[in-house]
Design an enzyme around this catalytic site. Structure first.
Site, PDB file in Angstrom:
ATOM      1  N   VAL A   1      55.581  34.831  20.647  1.00  0.00           N
ATOM      2  CA  VAL A   1      56.858  35.309  20.134  1.00  0.00           C
ATOM      3  C   VAL A   1      57.964  34.733  21.005  1.00  0.00           C
ATOM      4  O   VAL A   1      57.812  34.601  22.206  1.00  0.00           O
ATOM      5  CB  VAL A   1      56.925  36.854  20.121  1.00  0.00           C
ATOM      6  CG1 VAL A   1      56.984  37.420  21.524  1.00  0.00           C
ATOM      7  CG2 VAL A   1      58.106  37.346  19.302  1.00  0.00           C
ATOM      8  N   SER A   2      59.048  34.322  20.357  1.00  0.00           N
ATOM      9  CA  SER A   2      60.243  33.889  21.087  1.00  0.00           C
ATOM     10  C   SER A   2      61.288  34.975  20.956  1.00  0.00           C
ATOM     11  O   SER A   2      61.201  35.838  20.093  1.00  0.00           O
ATOM     12  CB  SER A   2      60.772  32.552  20.541  1.00  0.00           C
ATOM     13  OG  SER A   2      61.076  32.653  19.170  1.00  0.00           O
ATOM     14  N   THR A   3      62.273  34.953  21.807  1.00  0.00           N
ATOM     15  CA  THR A   3      63.239  36.050  21.894  1.00  0.00           C
ATOM     16  C   THR A   3      63.927  36.344  20.571  1.00  0.00           C
ATOM     17  O   THR A   3      63.977  37.474  20.110  1.00  0.00           O
ATOM     18  CB  THR A   3      64.309  35.730  22.964  1.00  0.00           C
ATOM     19  OG1 THR A   3      63.642  35.409  24.177  1.00  0.00           O
ATOM     20  CG2 THR A   3      65.214  36.919  23.183  1.00  0.00           C
TER      21      THR A   3
ATOM     22  N   GLU B   1      63.017  35.528  17.539  1.00  0.00           N
ATOM     23  CA  GLU B   1      62.099  35.962  16.474  1.00  0.00           C
ATOM     24  C   GLU B   1      61.716  37.422  16.668  1.00  0.00           C
ATOM     25  O   GLU B   1      61.575  38.175  15.711  1.00  0.00           O
ATOM     26  CB  GLU B   1      60.846  35.083  16.491  1.00  0.00           C
ATOM     27  CG  GLU B   1      61.100  33.681  15.980  1.00  0.00           C
ATOM     28  CD  GLU B   1      59.893  32.771  16.185  1.00  0.00           C
ATOM     29  OE1 GLU B   1      59.763  31.817  15.401  1.00  0.00           O
ATOM     30  OE2 GLU B   1      59.115  33.007  17.110  1.00  0.00           O
TER      31      GLU B   1
END
Length: 508
Positions: free
Chosen positions: A8-10, A12
């Site tokens: 997970v990216s920030t 998203e």
């Protein structure tokens, strides 16, 4: 063994609800009860690049044969870039079975086509998200807002107003750094001296560390923000996120400067006046030469003298002349690898030092406190041309010679193909190319200096300081060599000495 991969990216996590816990939960359900699983989790990593800690570990474990099945929530968790997604997919398929929770993957022509189409849409979506975020930041910047905390020493970021505010405990140190650099008064010597001075005084850095490094001091001196303008969109940092995962410096992505027309200026409070900042930039260009090293003997004009005939810098040395040692400034370069040995121009230190100092004193005392406004007009002879202009002429002549030499080598190689040593010719061509590249870079820098020289106004404030410094001393002739050096460097960037005795003073 089953591998469960989640990422997970920030942005998203905030917008799409791809929580790590939910991804892992659904992957475990897909694996089945009591299945032996290893979790590989990349928390806060963009899908735009492959250099992610957990993914790298997963790929390594696949190569080691530890994994026979890989379960991922969605293909875009592997990568948001189609090319990278296909690379990882192929690696997994060679050694294990790949399963997705949110889609069905089939290793058939139709299945692969659909998989690639989905990957292309994922990459497009990522690009659009990035475009919207970038456009949003630029729109805020155009409204004179600072988009994020840029952590500039001397300022603090106000989140509510999205502005930089002066943080006085740090701002006074910024002013001190510029004062020590432009008007040291014997307290420090160069950037290294400032770094040691701040460290010895126990002044903390931005990160609250007790040790100042010369590069930090240099960055502060070069930071135009202190003059009242901060630029958004100045640097291109594309791809730099992965640098911390690369071992070799050659593989790392460098930050590059965008074209100036793309910069977005934002007004901020002023800490350093523009005139002082400009003067500091001029000194910075000369600082490496002026403080390049130490010598057993002190020379008044160290770092200032250049041969007007060949362009080599002239350094102080002790030389033997008819059995007697004398101190002189010479353009001779005897060090190994020196490309320009010099033309042999030399002058006695005693004679040149006296002439230059007397010239300086005459300019200062003849006109008194108005002298600083006349310096630029009196420091060059009427028939001389700016050094940068003569240097450009010399560079152009050298470039023409290189071009002619290259043509002769190519003609010789073509007409004597049966007897020529091709390797030797290629080495000569390579040397010419390296020299040409060096000259072209030098030409660009010199042209910029000439343009700056033509557009630059006389720095009255700095010259006034030189006059003030001279007259505040009750006995100017008793000044130390260091004090005299400081005064000379406040007025002169360079002193050109010709073999025919002619001397030109190049002002800052």
């Amino acid at each position: 063994m089953i591998a469960l991969y989640a990422r997970v990216s920030t942005e998203e996590q905030a917008k799409s609800g791809y929580s790590l816990q939910d991804q892992i939960r659904q992957c475990r359900e897909k694996a089945g009860k009591n299945a032996e699983c290893i979790e590989y989790v990349d928390d806060g990593y963009s899908g735009g690049f492959l250099e992610r800690p957990a993914l790298s570990k997963l790929r390594n474990d696949l190569r080691e044969g530890l994994i026979d099945k890989v379960i991922v929530y969605d293909p875009d968790r592997l990568s948001r870039k189609l090319a990278n997604q296909l690379i990882v997919t192929e690696e997994i398929e060679k050694r294990a079975k790949l399963i997705f929770v949110n889609s069905e993957y089939k290793n058939t022509p139709e299945g692969i086509l659909f998989y690639q189409m989905r990957g292309a849409f994922s990459e497009f979506e990522k690009a659009k998200i990035k475009e919207r975020m970038t456009n949003g930041r630029r729109a805020k910047a155009r409204k004179n807002k600072v988009v994020k905390d840029v952590k500039v020493y001397g300022y603090k970021f106000n989140k509510e107003s999205q502005e930089l505010e002066i943080y006085e405990p740090e701002a006074k140190i910024v002013r001190l750094i510029f004062e020590l650099f432009t008007d040291p008064r014997g307290r420090v010597q160069g950037i290294n001296g400032i770094a040691h001075y701040l460290t010895d005084k126990g002044i903390p850095t931005k990160k609250r560390k007790g040790v100042w490094h010369r590069q930090v001091v240099r960055q502060i001196l070069m930071n135009e923000t202190y003059t009242g303008v901060f630029y958004h969109n100045k640097w291109n940092t594309e791809g730099m996120l992965v640098n911390k995962y690369k071992d070799s410096d050659d593989e790392k992505v460098s930050m590059t400067l965008r074209p100036k027309e793309e910069w977005i200026p934002v007004e901020v409070p002023v800490i350093i006046e523009k005139e002082t900042f400009k003067f500091a930039q001029k000194l910075l260009k000369e600082s490496r030469r002026r403080w390049a090293g130490t010598s057993k003997n002190k020379y008044l004009l160290s770092g200032l003298v250049r041969c007007g005939d060949c362009g080599n810098t002239m350094t102080g040395r002790r030389a033997k002349n008819w059995g007697t040692y004398v101190f002189e400034y010479s353009d001779a370069k005897n060090t190994a690898g020196a490309k320009h040995k010099g033309c042999g121009n030399r002058v006695k230190c005693e004679d040149l030092d006296a002439y230059v100092w007397n010239h300086f004193v005459n300019v200062i005392t003849t006109e008194g406190e108005s002298a600083y406004s006349e310096v630029a007009a009196t420091t060059e002879t009427q028939d001389s041309i700016p050094f940068e202009e003569s240097e450009l002429q010399r560079i152009e002549a050298e470039l023409i010679r290189i071009k002619s030499g290259r043509k002769r080598l190519l003609d010789f190689m073509t007409n004597n193909a049966d007897i020529v040593d091709e390797e030797d010719i290629r080495n000569q061509l390579k040397e010419l190319k390296e020299k040409e590249d060096h000259l072209l870079k030098l030409k660009e820098e010199t042209a910029a200096l000439l343009e700056e020289r033509k557009n630059n106004e006389v720095n009255d404030e700095i010259r006034a300081k030189a006059v003030e410094r001279y007259f505040e001393n009750e006995n100017p002739e008793s000044m130390s060599i260091e004090e005299r050096q400081e005064l000379l460097r406040m007025l002169y960037r360079e002193i050109r000495v010709y073999s025919n005795g002619k001397i030109d003073f190049i002002s800052l």
